[in-house]
Design a protein around this motif. Structure first.
Motif, PDB file in Angstrom:
ATOM      1  N   ARG A 182      16.184   9.453  -2.223  1.00  0.00           N
ATOM      2  CA  ARG A 182      16.924   8.536  -3.099  1.00  0.00           C
ATOM      3  C   ARG A 182      16.183   7.211  -3.199  1.00  0.00           C
ATOM      4  NH1 ARG A 182      20.530  11.441  -5.814  1.00  0.00           N
ATOM      5  NH2 ARG A 182      21.983   9.695  -6.039  1.00  0.00           N
ATOM      6  N   LEU A 183      16.248   6.617  -4.387  1.00  0.00           N
ATOM      7  CA  LEU A 183      15.724   5.279  -4.625  1.00  0.00           C
ATOM      8  C   LEU A 183      16.898   4.316  -4.699  1.00  0.00           C
ATOM      9  CD1 LEU A 183      13.372   3.358  -5.380  1.00  0.00           C
ATOM     10  CD2 LEU A 183      13.807   3.956  -7.776  1.00  0.00           C
ATOM     11  N   LEU A 184      16.925   3.331  -3.818  1.00  0.00           N
ATOM     12  CA  LEU A 184      18.051   2.410  -3.731  1.00  0.00           C
ATOM     13  C   LEU A 184      17.639   1.028  -4.210  1.00  0.00           C
ATOM     14  CD1 LEU A 184      18.419   4.514  -1.101  1.00  0.00           C
ATOM     15  CD2 LEU A 184      20.519   3.194  -0.942  1.00  0.00           C
ATOM     16  N   ILE A 185      18.538   0.413  -4.948  1.00  0.00           N
ATOM     17  CA  ILE A 185      18.346  -0.932  -5.505  1.00  0.00           C
ATOM     18  C   ILE A 185      19.577  -1.749  -5.166  1.00  0.00           C
ATOM     19  CG2 ILE A 185      17.952  -2.283  -7.593  1.00  0.00           C
ATOM     20  CD1 ILE A 185      16.929   0.355  -8.878  1.00  0.00           C
ATOM     21  N   GLN A 186      19.342  -2.961  -4.666  1.00  0.00           N
ATOM     22  CA  GLN A 186      20.460  -3.846  -4.346  1.00  0.00           C
ATOM     23  C   GLN A 186      20.145  -5.241  -4.876  1.00  0.00           C
ATOM     24  OE1 GLN A 186      21.815  -4.657  -0.123  1.00  0.00           O
ATOM     25  NE2 GLN A 186      23.394  -3.225  -0.811  1.00  0.00           N
ATOM     26  N   VAL A 187      21.063  -5.735  -5.712  1.00  0.00           N
ATOM     27  CA  VAL A 187      20.919  -7.064  -6.314  1.00  0.00           C
ATOM     28  C   VAL A 187      22.074  -7.927  -5.826  1.00  0.00           C
ATOM     29  CG1 VAL A 187      20.805  -8.369  -8.454  1.00  0.00           C
ATOM     30  CG2 VAL A 187      19.768  -6.093  -8.341  1.00  0.00           C
ATOM     31  N   ARG A 188      21.749  -9.061  -5.171  1.00  0.00           N
ATOM     32  CA  ARG A 188      22.772  -9.983  -4.641  1.00  0.00           C
ATOM     33  C   ARG A 188      22.617 -11.350  -5.306  1.00  0.00           C
ATOM     34  NH1 ARG A 188      20.772  -7.839   0.343  1.00  0.00           N
ATOM     35  NH2 ARG A 188      22.243  -6.448   1.398  1.00  0.00           N
ATOM     36  N   ASP A 189      23.762 -12.036  -5.432  1.00  0.00           N
ATOM     37  CA  ASP A 189      23.732 -13.431  -5.868  1.00  0.00           C
ATOM     38  C   ASP A 189      24.897 -14.151  -5.211  1.00  0.00           C
ATOM     39  OD1 ASP A 189      26.120 -13.856  -7.843  1.00  0.00           O
ATOM     40  OD2 ASP A 189      25.222 -11.976  -8.517  1.00  0.00           O
ATOM     41  N   THR A 247      11.962  -7.948  -3.137  1.00  0.00           N
ATOM     42  CA  THR A 247      11.363  -7.189  -2.047  1.00  0.00           C
ATOM     43  C   THR A 247      11.378  -5.716  -2.438  1.00  0.00           C
ATOM     44  OG1 THR A 247      12.200  -8.768  -0.421  1.00  0.00           O
ATOM     45  CG2 THR A 247      11.478  -6.618   0.395  1.00  0.00           C
ATOM     46  N   ALA A 248      10.180  -5.135  -2.574  1.00  0.00           N
ATOM     47  CA  ALA A 248      10.063  -3.721  -2.947  1.00  0.00           C
ATOM     48  C   ALA A 248       9.256  -3.012  -1.873  1.00  0.00           C
ATOM     49  CB  ALA A 248       9.401  -3.578  -4.311  1.00  0.00           C
ATOM     50  N   ALA A 263      19.365 -15.642  -5.922  1.00  0.00           N
ATOM     51  CA  ALA A 263      19.620 -14.208  -5.994  1.00  0.00           C
ATOM     52  C   ALA A 263      18.487 -13.475  -5.307  1.00  0.00           C
ATOM     53  CB  ALA A 263      19.757 -13.755  -7.456  1.00  0.00           C
ATOM     54  N   SER A 264      18.714 -12.205  -5.052  1.00  0.00           N
ATOM     55  CA  SER A 264      17.691 -11.398  -4.393  1.00  0.00           C
ATOM     56  C   SER A 264      17.753  -9.978  -4.946  1.00  0.00           C
ATOM     57  CB  SER A 264      17.887 -11.377  -2.864  1.00  0.00           C
ATOM     58  OG  SER A 264      19.121 -10.752  -2.533  1.00  0.00           O
ATOM     59  N   VAL A 265      16.591  -9.327  -4.958  1.00  0.00           N
ATOM     60  CA  VAL A 265      16.470  -7.938  -5.398  1.00  0.00           C
ATOM     61  C   VAL A 265      15.729  -7.177  -4.318  1.00  0.00           C
ATOM     62  CG1 VAL A 265      15.535  -6.369  -7.129  1.00  0.00           C
ATOM     63  CG2 VAL A 265      16.434  -8.602  -7.834  1.00  0.00           C
ATOM     64  N   ASP A 266      16.334  -6.132  -3.794  1.00  0.00           N
ATOM     65  CA  ASP A 266      15.728  -5.284  -2.766  1.00  0.00           C
ATOM     66  C   ASP A 266      15.645  -3.860  -3.300  1.00  0.00           C
ATOM     67  OD1 ASP A 266      15.518  -7.199  -0.527  1.00  0.00           O
ATOM     68  OD2 ASP A 266      17.701  -7.229  -0.694  1.00  0.00           O
ATOM     69  N   VAL A 267      14.459  -3.273  -3.177  1.00  0.00           N
ATOM     70  CA  VAL A 267      14.223  -1.903  -3.631  1.00  0.00           C
ATOM     71  C   VAL A 267      13.549  -1.155  -2.492  1.00  0.00           C
ATOM     72  CG1 VAL A 267      13.145  -0.433  -5.374  1.00  0.00           C
ATOM     73  CG2 VAL A 267      13.935  -2.726  -5.995  1.00  0.00           C
ATOM     74  N   TRP A 268      14.087   0.015  -2.139  1.00  0.00           N
ATOM     75  CA  TRP A 268      13.490   0.825  -1.089  1.00  0.00           C
ATOM     76  C   TRP A 268      13.843   2.291  -1.307  1.00  0.00           C
ATOM     77  CZ3 TRP A 268      17.985  -1.747  -0.673  1.00  0.00           C
ATOM     78  CH2 TRP A 268      19.083  -1.100  -0.097  1.00  0.00           C
ATOM     79  N   ARG A 269      13.137   3.129  -0.579  1.00  0.00           N
ATOM     80  CA  ARG A 269      13.362   4.569  -0.659  1.00  0.00           C
ATOM     81  C   ARG A 269      13.991   5.055   0.645  1.00  0.00           C
ATOM     82  NH1 ARG A 269       8.825   9.435  -1.472  1.00  0.00           N
ATOM     83  NH2 ARG A 269      10.316  11.173  -1.315  1.00  0.00           N
ATOM     84  N   ALA A 270      15.048   5.864   0.521  1.00  0.00           N
ATOM     85  CA  ALA A 270      15.707   6.484   1.665  1.00  0.00           C
ATOM     86  C   ALA A 270      15.740   7.988   1.407  1.00  0.00           C
ATOM     87  CB  ALA A 270      17.121   5.934   1.850  1.00  0.00           C
ATOM     88  N   GLU A 271      14.815   8.699   2.071  1.00  0.00           N
ATOM     89  CA  GLU A 271      14.670  10.155   1.898  1.00  0.00           C
ATOM     90  C   GLU A 271      14.408  10.476   0.423  1.00  0.00           C
ATOM     91  OE1 GLU A 271      18.057  11.985   3.671  1.00  0.00           O
ATOM     92  OE2 GLU A 271      17.471  11.427   5.711  1.00  0.00           O
TER      93      GLU A 271
END
Length: 412
Positions: free
Chosen positions: A356-363, A311-312, A346-354
């Motif tokens: 900053r570019l944030l990336i979260q990888v879960r498994d 999810t980007a 697993a999942s990959v989430d990418v989003w922008r907060a102000e």
């Protein structure tokens, strides 16, 4: 007349005084005996008080010299700024102010017991040319604060000299207390104007460390590319050239064998091309350049051994360097998921907060991942730290594992 009989001599015994403290009375000395020696004379003030007094008395000559230098350097530099020599003269004056500040910090350490570090030296030798060196000197905050310190200390130096010199004669019993109060003001001035900025020095240290990490990472990448070329595509191309040479020799004598050798060489060409594509993808994948981070991460997720949801949520593309670091971070994390996690999804989430570019990888694997568990995670943390990023691993034993990466957002 009746006369009383005198008492016997034994009855006239003088009374002996008993000291109150219970110790035997000290017998009185005759006129011919020597007196007890007096204690040796000593100064009324301790060593630290005399150091503080010496510092305050030296304030006047140091303030006069510092004010004269600072005023002269500033005035001459400002007057000559209309000519070609004005800025170089001012730059030299600021470099001299740095030397005065070093002397004042040493005097404060020696006489006031003040713990103060030296600021970082100017990188004049690495500036490249004289104009850059002059610009570094002109915008040096340490030198400008030293000039300000020299200018404002003249009235304070006069006041401290007059107070201490007068107190040596008319108020010497309270002089240590007066000196301590005056030197506390001196300590505040030195800390405020001559000490290096803690935040600035910390930032300089971080940037120097990050620069070393970037250089080491680039060198490691070059070595990896060279090794992959030497052991992979280059070796296959050498075998291909040898095979085609043998096929050329067999072409007239044994066409069937030559045809088989050409077919084998064709297969080697395909493998070499595939290895070159993989190598190019490891440097910078074409899908990342053409279609952006969402498509590139979906391509990486499709090669993972476990199902990955990507999810980007990005309305714009970040700078190419940030985009590349984000891509390789997710690629490395998904390789770890495939090799070590034992996860089923697993999942990959990418989003922008102000900004900053944030990336979260879960498994949902067995967990236990740590930054100190190997070079992979630590290398990712160092690479992100080199660009003011963050890397956090939350992986308790038994899972699940959540890795959060944060990068600064920079527009393309």
């Amino acid at each position: 007349m009746t006369v009383s009989k005198p008492a016997p001599a034994a009855a006239y015994r003088p009374a002996v005084a008993v000291p109150v403290t219970g110790r035997p009375a000290r017998p009185s000395r005759g006129t011919g005996e020597r007196e007890d020696p007096l204690p040796p004379p000593r100064f009324a003030f301790d060593a630290q008080s005399w150091k503080e007094i010496a510092h305050l008395l030296a304030n006047l000559p140091m303030a006069v010299m510092g004010f004269t230098y600072g005023f002269t350097a500033s005035l001459v530099g400002a007057v000559l700024a209309l000519t070609a020599v004005g800025l170089p003269v001012l730059a030299l004056g600021l470099l001299g102010a740095r030397l005065i500040g070093r002397f004042e910090r040493g005097r404060a350490r020696m006489l006031l017991g003040l713990r103060i570090d030296e600021p970082s030296p100017l990188p004049l030798r690495r500036s490249g040319n004289p104009f850059q060196a002059m610009w570094l000197a002109l915008k040096d905050p340490v030198a400008w604060r030293t000039l300000l310190y020299d200018v404002i200390r003249l009235p304070w130096g006069i006041a401290t000299f007059v107070i201490v010199f007068t107190s040596l004669f008319v108020a010497w019993p309270v002089l240590p207390f007066v000196a301590r109060g005056l030197t506390n003001v001196d300590r505040m001035l030195v800390r405020a104007l001559l000490s290096p900025s803690d935040e600035l020095e910390r930032r300089i240290a971080e940037l120097e460390s990050d620069r070393g990490v970037v250089v080491d990472t680039a060198a490691a990448d070059l070595r990896r590319i060279e090794r992959d070329l030497h052991d992979g595509a280059q070796a296959r191309l050498v075998n291909l050239a040898m095979g085609l040479g043998l096929a050329k020799e067999k072409l007239l004598e044994d066409p069937d064998t030559a045809s088989a050798m050409v077919e084998e060489a064709h297969g080697e060409v395909k493998l070499a091309l595939q290895e070159l594509r993989d190598l190019a993808r490891g440097i910078h994948p074409a899908v990342l350049t053409d279609r952006g981070l969402d498509a590139a991460l979906s391509s990486v997720a499709s090669r993972c051994t476990v199902p990955v949801r990507v999810t980007a949520e990005l309305t714009a593309r970040p700078a190419q360097a940030i985009e590349g670091i984000a891509y390789f971070t997710v690629s490395e994390l998904l390789q770890n998921v495939s090799k070590h996690s034992g996860a089923r999804s697993a999942s990959v989430d990418v989003w922008r907060a102000e900004d900053r570019l944030l990336i979260q990888v879960r498994d949902d694997g067995h967990g236990g991942a740590r930054l100190d568990g190997g070079t992979g995670m630590r290398g990712l943390a160092e690479r992100l730290g080199a660009v003011d990023g963050l890397f956090v691993v939350d992986s308790p034993p038994g899972g699940p594992t959540t890795v959060t990466a944060e990068l600064p957002w920079r527009d393309r």
